[in-house]
Design a protein around this motif. Sequence first.
Motif, PDB file in Angstrom:
ATOM      1  N   UNK A   1      -4.438   7.591 -13.185  1.00 19.53           N
ATOM      2  CA  UNK A   1      -3.045   7.164 -13.380  1.00 19.53           C
ATOM      3  C   UNK A   1      -2.752   5.892 -12.595  1.00 19.53           C
ATOM      4  N   UNK A   2      -3.164   5.872 -11.323  1.00 20.54           N
ATOM      5  CA  UNK A   2      -2.891   4.677 -10.510  1.00 20.54           C
ATOM      6  C   UNK A   2      -3.575   3.453 -11.097  1.00 20.54           C
ATOM      7  N   UNK A   3      -4.797   3.636 -11.600  1.00 20.45           N
ATOM      8  CA  UNK A   3      -5.508   2.503 -12.204  1.00 20.45           C
ATOM      9  C   UNK A   3      -4.756   2.043 -13.454  1.00 20.45           C
TER      10      UNK A   3
ATOM     11  N   UNK B   1       0.839  -1.199   0.000  1.00 21.17           N
ATOM     12  CA  UNK B   1       0.000   0.000   0.000  1.00 21.17           C
ATOM     13  C   UNK B   1       0.873   1.247   0.000  1.00 21.17           C
ATOM     14  N   UNK B   2       1.293   1.688  -1.191  1.00 15.95           N
ATOM     15  CA  UNK B   2       2.117   2.901  -1.254  1.00 15.95           C
ATOM     16  C   UNK B   2       1.327   4.133  -0.815  1.00 15.95           C
TER      17      UNK B   2
ATOM     18  N   UNK C   1       4.494   7.910 -10.360  1.00 18.77           N
ATOM     19  CA  UNK C   1       5.011   6.728 -11.045  1.00 18.77           C
ATOM     20  C   UNK C   1       5.307   5.533 -10.164  1.00 18.77           C
ATOM     21  N   UNK C   2       4.992   5.629  -8.872  1.00 17.83           N
ATOM     22  CA  UNK C   2       5.412   4.526  -7.997  1.00 17.83           C
ATOM     23  C   UNK C   2       4.563   3.282  -8.187  1.00 17.83           C
ATOM     24  N   UNK C   3       3.293   3.435  -8.551  1.00 21.69           N
ATOM     25  CA  UNK C   3       2.457   2.242  -8.697  1.00 21.69           C
ATOM     26  C   UNK C   3       2.942   1.393  -9.876  1.00 21.69           C
ATOM     27  N   UNK C   4       3.201   2.066 -10.995  1.00 20.07           N
ATOM     28  CA  UNK C   4       3.681   1.344 -12.171  1.00 20.07           C
ATOM     29  C   UNK C   4       5.030   0.683 -11.920  1.00 20.07           C
ATOM     30  N   UNK C   5       5.925   1.421 -11.260  1.00 13.86           N
ATOM     31  CA  UNK C   5       7.262   0.879 -10.993  1.00 13.86           C
ATOM     32  C   UNK C   5       7.162  -0.338 -10.061  1.00 13.86           C
ATOM     33  N   UNK C   6       6.298  -0.254  -9.073  1.00 14.00           N
ATOM     34  CA  UNK C   6       6.146  -1.369  -8.135  1.00 14.00           C
ATOM     35  C   UNK C   6       5.512  -2.577  -8.844  1.00 14.00           C
ATOM     36  N   UNK C   7       4.484  -2.315  -9.652  1.00 14.06           N
ATOM     37  CA  UNK C   7       3.810  -3.429 -10.352  1.00 14.06           C
ATOM     38  C   UNK C   7       4.792  -4.169 -11.262  1.00 14.06           C
ATOM     39  N   UNK C   8       5.582  -3.381 -11.998  1.00 15.44           N
ATOM     40  CA  UNK C   8       6.551  -3.983 -12.924  1.00 15.44           C
ATOM     41  C   UNK C   8       7.555  -4.850 -12.160  1.00 15.44           C
ATOM     42  N   UNK C   9       8.063  -4.306 -11.047  1.00 19.60           N
ATOM     43  CA  UNK C   9       9.077  -5.041 -10.282  1.00 19.60           C
ATOM     44  C   UNK C   9       8.478  -6.281  -9.625  1.00 19.60           C
TER      45      UNK C   9
END
Length: 336
Positions: free
Chosen positions: A246-248, A169-170, A176-184
């Motif tokens: 953006x988060x979605x 839960x950021x 850009x943190x949601x995308x970066x976390x999802x990718x990682x």
Amino acid sequence: MSDSLNQPIRLRRLRASAGIRAMLSETVVEPRHLIQPLFVTEGEQAEPIASLTGISRIPLAQLAAKCAELQLLGVHGVALFPKIDPKRKTAEGAEALNPNNLALRAIREVKTKCPGIVLFADIALDPYTTHGHDGILNEAGTDVDNDRTVAALVKMALFTAQAGADFVAPSDMMDGRVGAIRTALDASGHTGTGILAYSAKYASAFYGPFRDAVGSARKPGEAAISKASYQMNPANRREALREAALDAAEGADLLMVKPAGAYLDIIRDLRESTDRPLAAYQVSGEYAQLQAAAEKGWLDLRSARDESLLAIRRAGADVILTYFAEAYARDYARRT
Ligand code: PBG
């Protein structure tokens, strides 16, 4: 001549008895709609938090039992926040990336002993930084550096997923943190770990007691910190829709609005603009103000509490993070 109005439509007929009112009630708050935030301490004893009546920091060894108790009461989710020893804090919050830190030990403990509880783990640096900001400061020390912070949050999220959290839960509001976390997460095989994004998190004055609870509050005499360069301006409504979109798009599974009570319009806006499940965080200051008024005898705690939660659900929240979760569920069990 009769005193009666010529009034064929009388809405009071629909409110005339407890039975009718119960039958036609449009909104319900059940324990399953609630998530209990839990503070965890290194200490051996529970530590009451003065500004959060009835809430204590819980020793690691008692955490799983608390989760099991909540589950029995029908509260299926907890949000964990660690109170880090001040000696372990640094400007860059390196303790967040210590694989054996308190938060990660707490996650492992809970998911080993109470695997069924749905665990939401906080991703942000503020419990770990000496300055209390949610990220790493730029060279000049004037602002939080977005991209360096995201790099740290991604590592933190990987440790957190590895430890067994159901959702990361950021709560930091970096771009850009949601995308970066999802990718990682996906790249490391954690495709099953979800993301609850604090999408519309406002720079609010209602977080004070939380900062006491995690020990990020400024000491008397120290300048108050402003998080206004990353958390949202309370004046803004359209911007919340952009944040949520953006988060979605970046892959958030659930979106959240925070605080809740003063932001019911934002909850409603997001409810109408997204098909993702929506959470709202009834924050520490919202809880504290009801407790304080009740302690003075100025409000009835239970009815004010229930009404505050009902309003958040009515605005469109599927789930509510609230310090009232356990108490609400206990009263609910007594009533039903
Ligand atoms: C910080 C964080 C805060 C809360 C949750 N995560 C405070 C802040 O932004 O300073 C507040 C929750 C509450 O007040 O109950 N990452």
